[in-house]
Design a protein around this motif. Structure first.
Motif, PDB file in Angstrom:
ATOM      1  N   GLU A 481     -18.239   0.329 -16.993  1.00 25.20           N
ATOM      2  CA  GLU A 481     -19.353  -0.360 -17.647  1.00 25.20           C
ATOM      3  C   GLU A 481     -20.193  -1.109 -16.612  1.00 25.20           C
ATOM      4  N   LEU A 482     -20.462  -0.482 -15.472  1.00 29.15           N
ATOM      5  CA  LEU A 482     -21.148  -1.149 -14.364  1.00 29.15           C
ATOM      6  C   LEU A 482     -22.507  -1.708 -14.764  1.00 29.15           C
ATOM      7  N   ASP A 483     -23.182  -1.069 -15.689  1.00 26.75           N
ATOM      8  CA  ASP A 483     -24.530  -1.509 -16.059  1.00 26.75           C
ATOM      9  C   ASP A 483     -24.564  -2.949 -16.565  1.00 26.75           C
ATOM     10  N   ARG A 484     -23.457  -3.449 -17.084  1.00 32.14           N
ATOM     11  CA  ARG A 484     -23.465  -4.823 -17.600  1.00 32.14           C
ATOM     12  C   ARG A 484     -23.091  -5.843 -16.521  1.00 32.14           C
ATOM     13  N   TYR A 485     -22.738  -5.374 -15.337  1.00 29.72           N
ATOM     14  CA  TYR A 485     -22.344  -6.280 -14.252  1.00 29.72           C
ATOM     15  C   TYR A 485     -23.573  -6.772 -13.479  1.00 29.72           C
ATOM     16  N   THR A 486     -23.422  -7.936 -12.863  1.00 26.79           N
ATOM     17  CA  THR A 486     -24.402  -8.435 -11.907  1.00 26.79           C
ATOM     18  C   THR A 486     -23.972  -7.952 -10.527  1.00 26.79           C
ATOM     19  N   VAL A 487     -24.806  -7.129  -9.894  1.00 26.96           N
ATOM     20  CA  VAL A 487     -24.454  -6.539  -8.600  1.00 26.96           C
ATOM     21  C   VAL A 487     -25.268  -7.229  -7.505  1.00 26.96           C
ATOM     22  N   ARG A 488     -24.580  -7.607  -6.436  1.00 29.24           N
ATOM     23  CA  ARG A 488     -25.212  -8.307  -5.327  1.00 29.24           C
ATOM     24  C   ARG A 488     -24.953  -7.574  -4.013  1.00 29.24           C
ATOM     25  N   GLU A 489     -25.920  -7.648  -3.115  1.00 29.81           N
ATOM     26  CA  GLU A 489     -25.745  -7.152  -1.756  1.00 29.81           C
ATOM     27  C   GLU A 489     -24.979  -8.219  -0.989  1.00 29.81           C
ATOM     28  N   ALA A 490     -23.823  -7.828  -0.420  1.00 28.81           N
ATOM     29  CA  ALA A 490     -22.887  -8.818   0.110  1.00 28.81           C
ATOM     30  C   ALA A 490     -23.398  -9.532   1.346  1.00 28.81           C
ATOM     31  N   GLU A 491     -24.149  -8.849   2.201  1.00 27.04           N
ATOM     32  CA  GLU A 491     -24.682  -9.509   3.395  1.00 27.04           C
ATOM     33  C   GLU A 491     -25.550 -10.699   3.011  1.00 27.04           C
ATOM     34  N   PHE A 492     -26.405 -10.504   2.016  1.00 23.59           N
ATOM     35  CA  PHE A 492     -27.272 -11.595   1.567  1.00 23.59           C
ATOM     36  C   PHE A 492     -26.460 -12.681   0.877  1.00 23.59           C
ATOM     37  N   ALA A 493     -25.569 -12.281  -0.019  1.00 27.06           N
ATOM     38  CA  ALA A 493     -24.781 -13.277  -0.752  1.00 27.06           C
ATOM     39  C   ALA A 493     -23.925 -14.106   0.187  1.00 27.06           C
ATOM     40  N   CYS A 494     -23.362 -13.456   1.196  1.00 22.15           N
ATOM     41  CA  CYS A 494     -22.516 -14.145   2.161  1.00 22.15           C
ATOM     42  C   CYS A 494     -23.275 -15.260   2.878  1.00 22.15           C
ATOM     43  N   ASN A 495     -24.567 -15.033   3.120  1.00 21.42           N
ATOM     44  CA  ASN A 495     -25.384 -16.028   3.808  1.00 21.42           C
ATOM     45  C   ASN A 495     -25.357 -17.381   3.113  1.00 21.42           C
ATOM     46  N   SER A 496     -25.354 -17.363   1.791  1.00 21.35           N
ATOM     47  CA  SER A 496     -25.391 -18.624   1.056  1.00 21.35           C
ATOM     48  C   SER A 496     -24.030 -19.310   1.002  1.00 21.35           C
ATOM     49  N   LEU A 497     -22.978 -18.592   1.421  1.00 22.97           N
ATOM     50  CA  LEU A 497     -21.624 -19.131   1.307  1.00 22.97           C
ATOM     51  C   LEU A 497     -21.068 -19.640   2.627  1.00 22.97           C
ATOM     52  N   ILE A 498     -21.433 -18.992   3.738  1.00 20.24           N
ATOM     53  CA  ILE A 498     -20.922 -19.442   5.037  1.00 20.24           C
ATOM     54  C   ILE A 498     -22.040 -19.750   6.024  1.00 20.24           C
ATOM     55  N   GLY A 499     -23.295 -19.651   5.589  1.00 15.76           N
ATOM     56  CA  GLY A 499     -24.400 -20.073   6.431  1.00 15.76           C
ATOM     57  C   GLY A 499     -24.903 -19.045   7.409  1.00 15.76           C
ATOM     58  N   PHE A 500     -24.316 -17.845   7.418  1.00 12.77           N
ATOM     59  CA  PHE A 500     -24.737 -16.835   8.386  1.00 12.77           C
ATOM     60  C   PHE A 500     -24.241 -15.467   7.958  1.00 12.77           C
ATOM     61  N   ASN A 501     -25.037 -14.462   8.208  1.00 13.59           N
ATOM     62  CA  ASN A 501     -24.572 -13.082   8.278  1.00 13.59           C
ATOM     63  C   ASN A 501     -25.628 -12.286   8.993  1.00 13.59           C
ATOM     64  N   PHE A 502     -25.196 -11.372   9.826  1.00 14.92           N
ATOM     65  CA  PHE A 502     -26.107 -10.575  10.630  1.00 14.92           C
ATOM     66  C   PHE A 502     -25.846  -9.096  10.380  1.00 14.92           C
ATOM     67  N   GLY A 503     -25.373  -8.796   9.166  1.00 13.19           N
ATOM     68  CA  GLY A 503     -25.038  -7.422   8.849  1.00 13.19           C
ATOM     69  C   GLY A 503     -23.598  -7.076   9.103  1.00 13.19           C
ATOM     70  N   ASP A 504     -22.748  -8.081   9.307  1.00 13.17           N
ATOM     71  CA  ASP A 504     -21.354  -7.833   9.666  1.00 13.17           C
ATOM     72  C   ASP A 504     -20.457  -7.995   8.451  1.00 13.17           C
ATOM     73  N   GLY A 505     -19.957  -6.854   7.930  1.00 10.81           N
ATOM     74  CA  GLY A 505     -19.075  -6.895   6.772  1.00 10.81           C
ATOM     75  C   GLY A 505     -17.748  -7.569   7.039  1.00 10.81           C
ATOM     76  N   HIS A 506     -17.379  -7.748   8.308  1.00  9.89           N
ATOM     77  CA  HIS A 506     -16.128  -8.447   8.625  1.00  9.89           C
ATOM     78  C   HIS A 506     -16.194  -9.920   8.218  1.00  9.89           C
ATOM     79  N   LEU A 507     -17.399 -10.401   7.936  1.00 14.93           N
ATOM     80  CA  LEU A 507     -17.537 -11.789   7.483  1.00 14.93           C
ATOM     81  C   LEU A 507     -17.421 -11.921   5.967  1.00 14.93           C
ATOM     82  N   HIS A 508     -17.284 -10.792   5.260  1.00 19.68           N
ATOM     83  CA  HIS A 508     -17.073 -10.888   3.808  1.00 19.68           C
ATOM     84  C   HIS A 508     -16.046  -9.853   3.353  1.00 19.68           C
ATOM     85  N   ASP A 509     -15.004  -9.670   4.160  1.00 19.22           N
ATOM     86  CA  ASP A 509     -13.909  -8.775   3.779  1.00 19.22           C
ATOM     87  C   ASP A 509     -12.894  -9.527   2.918  1.00 19.22           C
TER      88      ASP A 509
END
Length: 603
Positions: A481-509
């Motif tokens: 039922e993915l259509d009812r979910y709120t989907v976020r791009e993790a690089e952007f979302a991570c920025n608001s949580l740890i103050g930085f992301n430069f495209g590195d998924g290792h910062l939101h694993d």
């Protein structure tokens, strides 16, 4: 696109968010082709002003004035002085470490406030991510302490001190460059920041990566330990490893898929026809066109591999000057496209470095690789600089893409986050300097629908890259039922949580997700992550995992990169084939699509 008014997607605000996810993704991806993010030109003007005033003007003033050079308007009296270059490297690292250089502002998902960095990392209680908590003593935990904040502020202070204090006379410099002024930075001043950034990095890899330590830390070590000629040649080896590493990383399928959306986001390119030319057959087929492939692998791969080799070994002034000019144009072009991680200061520095190192210190004047005091020193430095790029390309799971020198190559660890309705608000339990980005936009006066669609533009952007098709396929298979979910791009979302992301998924694993879970208490199924590792240079597949915030990793598998890039971003033929290698025993098996079933049968 106007100065204050952007090009928002032409959708019905009342009904658009009720459409299926992939239908929304298609509409926003097609809009991206012609308008990019659609940011008003005011945003780009702010970035240009930041670079020109904070970085170039203030940085040049401090570097020259504190070294007894200048005045500032007498450009010829200071640009070629070694201490000026040294201090500009430190100034760049200081701004990166403060969070006011790369990954700053709206194009990096920081709307209000525009700065992450220092307002997170000098604040006890925020999230920290130690790289080896089980192996390095005294680094366990994910909560920033007063000691962490003190170490970080001390690093900034010692960097600033090294910039502000006058240089020391250098006999080696005077003997090599008669008439040089300002001396060199006192090596003793560099010991503290070198030690401190290592200590800070062992406690929190985020700050180490944000400061671009993989490039500036070796430079500081060269400043502190090598004689003048050895130092100049070592700096040449360093920048060539960065350039060539980036060029090598562009082999394969990924980078061509970066170029098309990057060109579409270029603010000075108003021609829709020219933007469409980088896609095969807009609007039916927006895979990269041959023109995009040519720009990617001639303008990118070839330039970044061949030109540095020419610069390193050329003894011809004409050839060297042309190669220097090419690298300056190369970095100027990247700046002009305003890539979403906005590494503008880094590109300015590298353009200047091309001039300073290879034209100001040419091989024919005694600054060639063979002019180092010992051939073994040259071999040792080159080998040390290649350790992480080689290891990171063979085992991307062990090394961030930044030390691997894969910056802006498209081959990144990436993720999409999926929240059940309302679950995203639980992130408000995280100690940080800003709210969720959709809330930041609403606080700035954007209607809720506009804020949500703006954030969904980022997942459409991700869908246009090679990993996007795979990540969406993972979510489709795992969440019926993915259509009812709120989907976020993790690089952007991570920025608001740890103050930085430069495209590195290792910062939101899963390490980061576990830190969020400890603070937010998601129920099983409320927060699901589709996460994928970078592609190893010798492999044809990417390894993905599904993370349930409450349960941990619940599935692992792979997809074939060639199969991913054959599809359109909105997956009109359904999910790409996924090869599941492991599923958590207590986890209900994900819904399997026919393509996946066929792939598993073929295996």
């Amino acid at each position: 696109m106007g100065f204050k008014t952007g090009d928002f997607p032409p959708v019905d605000l009342e009904t658009f968010l009720d459409k299926p996810l992939l239908e929304r993704t298609k509409a926003l991806a097609l809009h991206w082709v012609e308008y990019g993010f659609g940011s008003p030109r005011m945003i780009h003007t702010i970035y240009v002003a930041k670079v020109l005033v904070l970085y170039v003007l203030i940085g040049s003033f401090l570097a020259s004035w504190t070294s007894g050079l200048g005045p500032l308007w007498d450009f010829g009296s200071w640009w070629s002085q070694p201490i000026f270059y040294q201090k500009m490297v430190l100034w760049t690292m200081l701004l990166e470490g403060l969070g006011v250089a790369g990954s700053w502002g709206p194009l990096a998902g920081k709307f209000k406030p525009m700065t992450g960095g220092v307002v997170y990392w000098a604040r006890p209680g925020t999230i920290r991510l130690p790289p080896w908590p089980g192996r390095v003593p005294f680094t366990r935990g994910d909560r920033r302490t007063v000691l962490d904040a003190v170490l970080y502020v001390a690093f900034l202070a010692t960097m600033l001190a090294a910039i502000l204090l006058a240089g020391n006379p250098s006999a080696a410099l005077s003997a090599t460059v008669p008439g040089s002024a300002g001396g060199l930075i006192d090596p003793a001043l560099l010991v503290a920041p070198i030690v401190l950034i290592v200590l800070v990095g062992l406690r929190d890899k985020t700050i180490f990566l944000a400061a671009r330590s993989e490039q500036y830390l070796p430079a500081m070590i060269f400043f502190a330990t090598l004689d003048y000629v050895d130092m100049m040649v070592a700096l040449k080896l360093l920048i060539c490893v960065v350039w060539i590493g980036a060029g090598v990383s562009k082999f394969g399928h990924h980078f061509t898929n970066v170029v098309s959306p990057m060109i579409s986001n270029t603010p000075w390119l108003p021609s829709k026809a020219l933007k469409r030319a980088h896609y095969r057959n807009f609007p039916d087929d927006i895979r990269p066109s041959p023109a995009a492939g040519l720009l990617a692998h001639i303008g990118g791969t070839v330039v970044e591999i061949v030109t540095p080799v020419v610069l390193l070994f050329s003894t011809s002034p004409t050839v060297t000057l042309l190669a220097v000019a090419l690298m300056v144009v190369f970095h100027a072009f990247i700046i002009s496209t305003f890539p979403l991680a906005v590494p503008l200061e880094w590109n300015v520095l590298f353009g200047f470095a091309a001039v300073f190192l290879f034209w100001g210190h040419p091989a024919w004047a005694g600054y060639g690789v063979g002019d180092m005091s010992s051939p073994w020193l040259a071999v040792g430095i080159a080998a040390a600089l290649l350790v992480f790029p080689v290891l990171g390309n063979l085992r991307p799971d062990l090394v961030s893409f930044l030390p691997s020198m894969r910056q802006y190559a498209g081959n990144w660890a990436s993720a999409l986050w999926a929240f059940t309705p309302g679950a995203e608000s639980k992130l408000n339990g995280v100690v940080r300097a800003s709210g969720n980005q959709v809330d930041q936009l609403q606080a700035m006066g954007y209607p809720a629908a506009v804020a949500e669609i703006t954030m969904q533009q980022t997942i459409a952007w991700r869908s246009m890259h090679s990993q996007g098709r795979g990540l969406f396929s993972v979510l489709i298979n795992h969440l019926p039922e993915l259509d009812r979910y709120t989907v976020r791009e993790a690089e952007f979302a991570c920025n608001s949580l740890i103050g930085f992301n430069f495209g590195d998924g290792h910062l939101h694993d899963e390490q980061m997700i576990a830190a969020l879970q400890a603070r937010c208490g998601f129920e099983p199924g409320e927060f699901t992550v589709a996460w994928v590792e970078s592609q190893a240079i010798h492999s044809k597949v990417q390894h993905y995992k599904v993370i349930d915030a409450a349960l941990g990793v619940v599935e692992r598998g792979t997809w074939n990169v060639a199969e991913a890039v054959r599809e359109q971003p909105w997956l009109p033929n359904g999910p790409i084939p996924l090869r599941v290698s492991w599923t958590r025993p207590t986890q209900t098996a994900p819904v399997e699509d026919p393509a996946t079933a066929r792939a598993l049968a073929e295996d």
